[in-house]
Design a protein around this motif. Structure first.
Motif, PDB file in Angstrom:
ATOM      1  N   ILE A  71       6.873  13.291   6.526  1.00 31.44           N
ATOM      2  CA  ILE A  71       6.028  14.196   6.836  1.00 31.44           C
ATOM      3  C   ILE A  71       5.891  15.369   7.495  1.00 31.44           C
ATOM      4  O   ILE A  71       7.155  15.438   8.789  1.00 31.44           O
ATOM      5  N   GLU A  72       4.946  16.409   7.452  1.00 28.32           N
ATOM      6  CA  GLU A  72       4.491  17.596   8.059  1.00 28.32           C
ATOM      7  C   GLU A  72       3.656  18.016   8.424  1.00 28.32           C
ATOM      8  O   GLU A  72       2.995  17.913   8.081  1.00 28.32           O
ATOM      9  N   LEU A  73       4.038  17.921  10.071  1.00 32.79           N
ATOM     10  CA  LEU A  73       2.737  18.287  10.742  1.00 32.79           C
ATOM     11  C   LEU A  73       2.487  19.369  11.462  1.00 32.79           C
ATOM     12  O   LEU A  73       3.582  19.434  11.908  1.00 32.79           O
TER      13      LEU A  73
ATOM     14  N   LYS B 205       1.029  15.816   4.379  1.00 28.61           N
ATOM     15  CA  LYS B 205       1.382  17.139   5.616  1.00 28.61           C
ATOM     16  C   LYS B 205      -0.234  17.328   5.897  1.00 28.61           C
ATOM     17  O   LYS B 205      -1.124  17.363   5.520  1.00 28.61           O
ATOM     18  N   ALA B 206       0.089  17.871   7.649  1.00 28.41           N
ATOM     19  CA  ALA B 206      -1.583  18.187   7.936  1.00 28.41           C
ATOM     20  C   ALA B 206      -2.111  19.523   6.911  1.00 28.41           C
ATOM     21  O   ALA B 206      -1.106  20.675   7.237  1.00 28.41           O
ATOM     22  N   TRP B 207      -2.757  20.118   7.137  1.00 29.42           N
ATOM     23  CA  TRP B 207      -3.488  21.300   6.999  1.00 29.42           C
ATOM     24  C   TRP B 207      -4.678  21.749   8.291  1.00 29.42           C
ATOM     25  O   TRP B 207      -4.843  22.497   8.152  1.00 29.42           O
TER      26      TRP B 207
ATOM     27  N   ILE C 160       1.246  -1.721   0.052  1.00 30.37           N
ATOM     28  CA  ILE C 160      -0.136   0.148   0.079  1.00 30.37           C
ATOM     29  C   ILE C 160       0.702   1.202  -0.138  1.00 30.37           C
ATOM     30  O   ILE C 160       1.942   1.449   0.696  1.00 30.37           O
ATOM     31  N   VAL C 161       0.966   1.622  -1.053  1.00 28.72           N
ATOM     32  CA  VAL C 161       1.484   3.151  -1.206  1.00 28.72           C
ATOM     33  C   VAL C 161       0.238   4.200  -0.744  1.00 28.72           C
ATOM     34  O   VAL C 161      -0.512   4.997  -1.355  1.00 28.72           O
ATOM     35  N   MET C 162       0.942   5.780   0.556  1.00 28.61           N
ATOM     36  CA  MET C 162       0.324   6.691   0.166  1.00 28.61           C
ATOM     37  C   MET C 162       0.972   7.987  -0.233  1.00 28.61           C
ATOM     38  O   MET C 162       2.298   8.122   0.734  1.00 28.61           O
ATOM     39  N   ARG C 163       1.151   9.100  -0.742  1.00 29.66           N
ATOM     40  CA  ARG C 163       1.630   9.655  -0.855  1.00 29.66           C
ATOM     41  C   ARG C 163       1.296  11.279  -1.349  1.00 29.66           C
ATOM     42  O   ARG C 163      -0.225  11.154  -1.929  1.00 29.66           O
ATOM     43  N   ASN C 164       1.704  12.384  -1.115  1.00 30.63           N
ATOM     44  CA  ASN C 164       1.047  13.810  -1.968  1.00 30.63           C
ATOM     45  C   ASN C 164      -0.493  13.835  -1.328  1.00 30.63           C
ATOM     46  O   ASN C 164      -1.137  14.179  -1.614  1.00 30.63           O
ATOM     47  N   CYS C 165      -1.086  13.546   0.556  1.00 30.67           N
ATOM     48  CA  CYS C 165      -1.989  13.570   1.306  1.00 30.67           C
ATOM     49  C   CYS C 165      -1.921  15.086   1.965  1.00 30.67           C
ATOM     50  O   CYS C 165      -0.379  15.363   2.223  1.00 30.67           O
ATOM     51  N   LEU C 166      -2.889  15.349   2.004  1.00 31.58           N
ATOM     52  CA  LEU C 166      -2.961  16.280   3.130  1.00 31.58           C
ATOM     53  C   LEU C 166      -4.230  16.478   4.117  1.00 31.58           C
ATOM     54  O   LEU C 166      -5.449  15.373   3.832  1.00 31.58           O
TER      55      LEU C 166
END
Length: 458
Positions: free
Chosen positions: A354-356, A325-327, A293-299
């Motif tokens: 990952i930027e939170l 990244k978290a928004w 499973i790949v998860m990428r470029n999500c907010l």
């Protein structure tokens, strides 16, 4: 001095090579999965729901029109169902057939009715236990080449109806678990009328070559998008506005070869939850681990960002999460949860870049979720977390908790930066947990020279 300089250079080069090796291995793993996933093949044929009497006036019941459109597609061997701009009330589920794309054009909204009698029983899973329950609003089983696309919205209309069942579900929740533990045949696990297990909004079961792209998901009764025993799926550019109880954004259960990218989450529970069955039943399906499973470029925005568990008894492995990244705020950014009821394993997990912002806990592994269960400890190992940052952890930045007889093993955290934290680190019952470049709070610099007063004091 010369020997010290040489040693420093060797250590630097060693870390550089090691970091490059980790990056290359991660990128190769992602690429291998993505290249293996197949998009659905949909015939050129298309119909509009308007051709079958649909009215986008928000008042008319369009259940029959959508059923007729699906039948026409099936008779043709596949094609696209076009839903033009408008609000389409549908009192009952849409049941998919193979080789179909449900295309919601800009301004199209599917608004589902809330009368349970309109939703027949189907084979599904509820919190990791297979059973028969009310059909999800959009449902398909044993299919191939299926898609939901377009800029429209799927609205579960649940906040004033299905969502209220949360307070009524405990008896049925416990009954489903008892059936799981006792090995009651699935065909005898009948819920529905007289029971209060909420249905999912979108669910596909035992299906492959799936594309869900661009749509907006709102107001789900329970989990928003659930892939159960599915293979080869692409979930891309989705948007969420779903804030009821247990409105997980994406749940992957017993599923493999899945790409999740460019999704903007804003939902009332886990953004992504990777699962693999519960307890006795899950352990008996150990050949159906959720994997690749790949998860990428999500907010990210919701309760928790990336979650594995707690229903993961068949195992979870080979997971890649990158460049997210978290928004908005999160309770936990990265959360792995299991307990001694589960068994199974989590391994080969790679989370990077990952930027939170503000979280309660940045990274939390627990083998004692809810403090319940015995006899079936899970094995958690080979976890690699790299380049993760957070503005603030109001709880604890890093928590890793195993059991004495089933330790969490081989966890590597590299380049972790938490600018502010109430508590820094809690680590219990682990083996071979390593830290490189982990900074929690203000980074320490050159030590200060003691003053005369300090020398006297100490």
């Amino acid at each position: 001095m010369r020997n010290f300089l040489i040693l420093s250079i060797i250590l630097f080069l060693s870390n550089l090579v090691s970091g490059q090796h980790d990056d290359n291995a991660r990128n190769d793993g992602i690429q291998e999965i993505v290249e293996r996933i197949e998009l659905p093949t949909i015939p050129e044929f298309s119909v509009s729901v308007l051709d079958f009497g649909a009215k986008g006036d928000s008042l008319a019941n369009n259940k029959e029109a959508f059923d007729k459109a699906m039948s026409a597609i099936k008779k043709n061997g596949g094609g696209t169902i076009i839903v033009p701009k408008g609000v389409y009330t549908i009192n009952g589920p849409i049941h998919f057939v193979s080789n179909v794309n449900l295309k919601l054009e800009t301004g199209a909204r599917l608004k589902f009715g809330s009368n349970p009698k309109d939703y027949p029983l189907v084979l599904t899973s509820w919190e990791g236990t297979m059973l028969y329950n009310y059909s999800p609003m959009i449902y398909g089983i044993d299919l191939e080449n299926i898609a939901i696309t377009g800029k429209g919205t799927i609205d579960g209309e649940a906040k004033d109806s299905w969502a209220n069942w949360k307070e009524l579900q405990e008896e049925d929740q416990l009954l489903s678990r008892e059936m799981n533990h006792k090995g009651v045949p699935v065909k005898e696990r009948i819920f529905g009328e007289g029971h209060f297990l909420r249905p999912q909004l979108i669910q596909f079961v035992n299906s492959e070559n799936i594309l869900i792209e661009d749509i907006t998901i709102e107001d789900s009764p329970f989990w928003c998008l659930h892939l159960l025993k599915c293979n080869s799926a692409t979930l891309r550019s989705l948007k969420y506005d779903a804030h009821n109880y247990n409105n997980d954004g994406i749940d992957l259960e017993y599923s493999r070869d899945v790409l999740i990218e460019n999704v903007k989450f804003d939902n009332g529970d886990d953004n992504l939850a990777i699962k693999a069955g519960r307890d006795h039943e899950g352990r008996s399906n150990s050949d159906q681990a959720s994997q690749n499973i790949v998860m990428r470029n999500c907010l990210l925005k919701g309760l928790h960002g990336v979650v594995i568990g707690s229903e993961m008894s068949a195992g979870v492995k080979n997971i890649f999460v990158d460049n997210c990244k978290a928004w908005g705020d999160l309770k936990r950014g990265i959360y792995f949860k299991t307990n001694p009821d589960r068994g199974g394993y989590m391994k080969d997990i790679y989370i990077s870049n990952i930027e939170l912002g503000r979280v309660e806990d940045l990274f939390f592994i627990t083998a004692n979720y809810h403090g319940e269960g015995e006899g079936f400890n899970s094995k958690i190992s080979d976890i690699f977390i790299n380049n993760v940052s957070s503005e603030e952890a109001t709880g604890t930045a890093i928590v890793i908790e195993g059991y004495k007889d089933s330790k969490v093993e081989d966890v590597k955290l590299t380049n972790i930066n938490v600018k502010k934290a109430n508590n820094a680190i809690t680590i219990k019952n682990t083996e071979n947990v390593t830290f490189e470049g982990v900074i929690i709070g203000e980074e320490a610099g050159v030590p200060t020279t003691a003053t005369k007063e300090e020398v006297t004091k100490f």
